[in-house]
Scaffold this motif. Structure first.
Motif, PDB file in Angstrom:
ATOM      1  N   LEU A  50       0.879  -1.274  -0.014  1.00 14.32           N
ATOM      2  CA  LEU A  50      -0.115   0.273   0.081  1.00 14.32           C
ATOM      3  C   LEU A  50       0.398   0.999  -0.097  1.00 14.32           C
ATOM      4  N   PRO A  51       1.189   2.344  -1.218  1.00 11.93           N
ATOM      5  CA  PRO A  51       1.837   3.478  -0.937  1.00 11.93           C
ATOM      6  C   PRO A  51       0.853   4.674  -0.619  1.00 11.93           C
ATOM      7  N   ARG A  52       0.858   4.548   1.197  1.00 15.23           N
ATOM      8  CA  ARG A  52      -0.159   5.252   2.108  1.00 15.23           C
ATOM      9  C   ARG A  52       0.491   6.204   1.804  1.00 15.23           C
ATOM     10  N   GLU A  53       2.393   6.287   2.276  1.00 12.06           N
ATOM     11  CA  GLU A  53       2.490   8.391   1.912  1.00 12.06           C
ATOM     12  C   GLU A  53       1.701   9.045   0.431  1.00 12.06           C
ATOM     13  N   LYS A  54       2.212   8.527  -0.678  1.00 14.39           N
ATOM     14  CA  LYS A  54       1.830   8.792  -2.293  1.00 14.39           C
ATOM     15  C   LYS A  54      -0.503   8.888  -2.091  1.00 14.39           C
ATOM     16  N   ILE A  55      -0.454   7.759  -1.410  1.00 14.70           N
ATOM     17  CA  ILE A  55      -2.490   8.381  -0.933  1.00 14.70           C
ATOM     18  C   ILE A  55      -2.427   9.313  -0.022  1.00 14.70           C
ATOM     19  N   LEU A  56      -2.331   9.371   0.451  1.00 14.11           N
ATOM     20  CA  LEU A  56      -2.047  10.584   2.110  1.00 14.11           C
ATOM     21  C   LEU A  56      -1.768  11.889   0.769  1.00 14.11           C
ATOM     22  N   ARG A  57      -1.102  11.786   0.299  1.00 12.94           N
ATOM     23  CA  ARG A  57      -0.126  13.321  -0.865  1.00 12.94           C
ATOM     24  C   ARG A  57      -2.096  13.614  -0.995  1.00 12.94           C
ATOM     25  N   THR A  58      -2.956  12.791  -1.811  1.00 13.52           N
ATOM     26  CA  THR A  58      -3.342  12.715  -2.841  1.00 13.52           C
ATOM     27  C   THR A  58      -4.953  13.158  -2.437  1.00 13.52           C
ATOM     28  N   ALA A  59      -5.040  12.295  -0.822  1.00 14.22           N
ATOM     29  CA  ALA A  59      -6.326  13.245  -0.165  1.00 14.22           C
ATOM     30  C   ALA A  59      -5.928  14.397   0.128  1.00 14.22           C
ATOM     31  N   ALA A  60      -4.756  15.106   0.243  1.00 11.48           N
ATOM     32  CA  ALA A  60      -4.645  16.362   1.372  1.00 11.48           C
ATOM     33  C   ALA A  60      -5.007  16.835  -0.082  1.00 11.48           C
ATOM     34  N   SER A  61      -4.610  16.666  -1.660  1.00 11.58           N
ATOM     35  CA  SER A  61      -4.957  17.436  -2.925  1.00 11.58           C
ATOM     36  C   SER A  61      -6.718  17.696  -2.835  1.00 11.58           C
ATOM     37  N   ALA A  62      -7.446  16.965  -2.938  1.00  9.66           N
ATOM     38  CA  ALA A  62      -8.198  16.153  -2.663  1.00  9.66           C
ATOM     39  C   ALA A  62      -9.382  17.421  -1.454  1.00  9.66           C
ATOM     40  N   THR A  63      -8.932  17.956  -0.734  1.00 13.29           N
ATOM     41  CA  THR A  63      -9.632  18.771   0.066  1.00 13.29           C
ATOM     42  C   THR A  63      -9.703  19.927  -0.034  1.00 13.29           C
ATOM     43  N   ALA A  64     -10.914  19.828  -0.168  1.00 17.55           N
ATOM     44  CA  ALA A  64     -11.369  21.725  -0.706  1.00 17.55           C
ATOM     45  C   ALA A  64     -10.957  22.578   0.200  1.00 17.55           C
TER      46      ALA A  64
END
Length: 216
Positions: A120-134
């Protein structure tokens, strides 16, 4: 089938197929604590499992996109949402988050215990999650600070501190407010019925509104 050929999807489908329910059915206590009082909007639940967090959010008035890699879990979660009367407020989506991610911007992005024994590329996913935060929205990340005491084979899973999670997000200076970055203890029931103390961590950050003045 050897372990090397088992995908994350197969791993989690197999786990959810072991019993009719593997989680408590209750929302994560940290999610409830951190989200209560926020104005409902669009929420994204990453790794939704059997749907307890997404259903609770929908009951509080949020429009929820709920994501998991297990189609078994998603089908079960959709059934629970229908039973709770919130089926129309939750969009259940299948994603392997290392390869695909839901479209859109969200007022709340929640990643509670997004851990896996797989790749699971967790760090990559969480950075994408930050980008998806309005702008003005909240990113909530809850994780284990250590493995369960009854599990001796930790499968090489790294469990970062909340500060390590914050640093790995690589958030731009002055555009985010750190609201909580800490560890906490909780009691969990071990497989043999004993109560044990576990340490978890929580990171809550708010993306500043683009119109707001950056903080020094």
């Amino acid at each position: 089938m050897s372990d090397e050929t088992v995908t994350d999807e197969q791993l989690w489908d197999a786990r959810y197929s072991e019993s009719e329910r593997i989680w408590s059915g209750n929302p994560n206590a940290v999610l409830v604590r951190e989200v209560t009082g926020l104005e409902p909007g669009r929420a994204l639940d990453l790794g939704c499992g059997e749907g307890a967090d997404a259903i609770w959010l929908a009951q509080q008035g949020w429009r929820v996109t709920a994501v998991d890699i297990s189609r078994v879990a998603l089908g079960r979660a959709a059934g629970h949402a229908a039973e709770a009367g919130v089926a129309d407020r939750v969009d259940w989506q299948w994603h392997d988050l290392g390869a695909s991610f839901p479209d859109g911007a969200f007022d709340l992005v929640s990643a509670c215990f997004l851990h896996s024994h797989g790749d699971l590329p967790r760090e990559k996913i969480l950075r994408t999650a930050a980008s998806a935060t309005a702008p003005g929205g909240t990113l909530l990340i809850v994780g284990h600070a250590g493995p369960p005491p009854w599990e001796h084979d930790h499968h090489g899973v790294h469990l970062p501190t909340p500060q390590e999670v914050l640093e790995s997000l690589d958030l731009p200076d002055g555009r985010w407010e750190v609201q909580r970055c800490e560890e906490h203890e909780r009691t969990q029931t071990a497989p043999d019925g004993r109560p044990v103390i576990r340490t978890d961590n929580v990171l809550r950050v708010r993306r500043l509104d683009d119109r707001a003045e950056p903080r020094p």
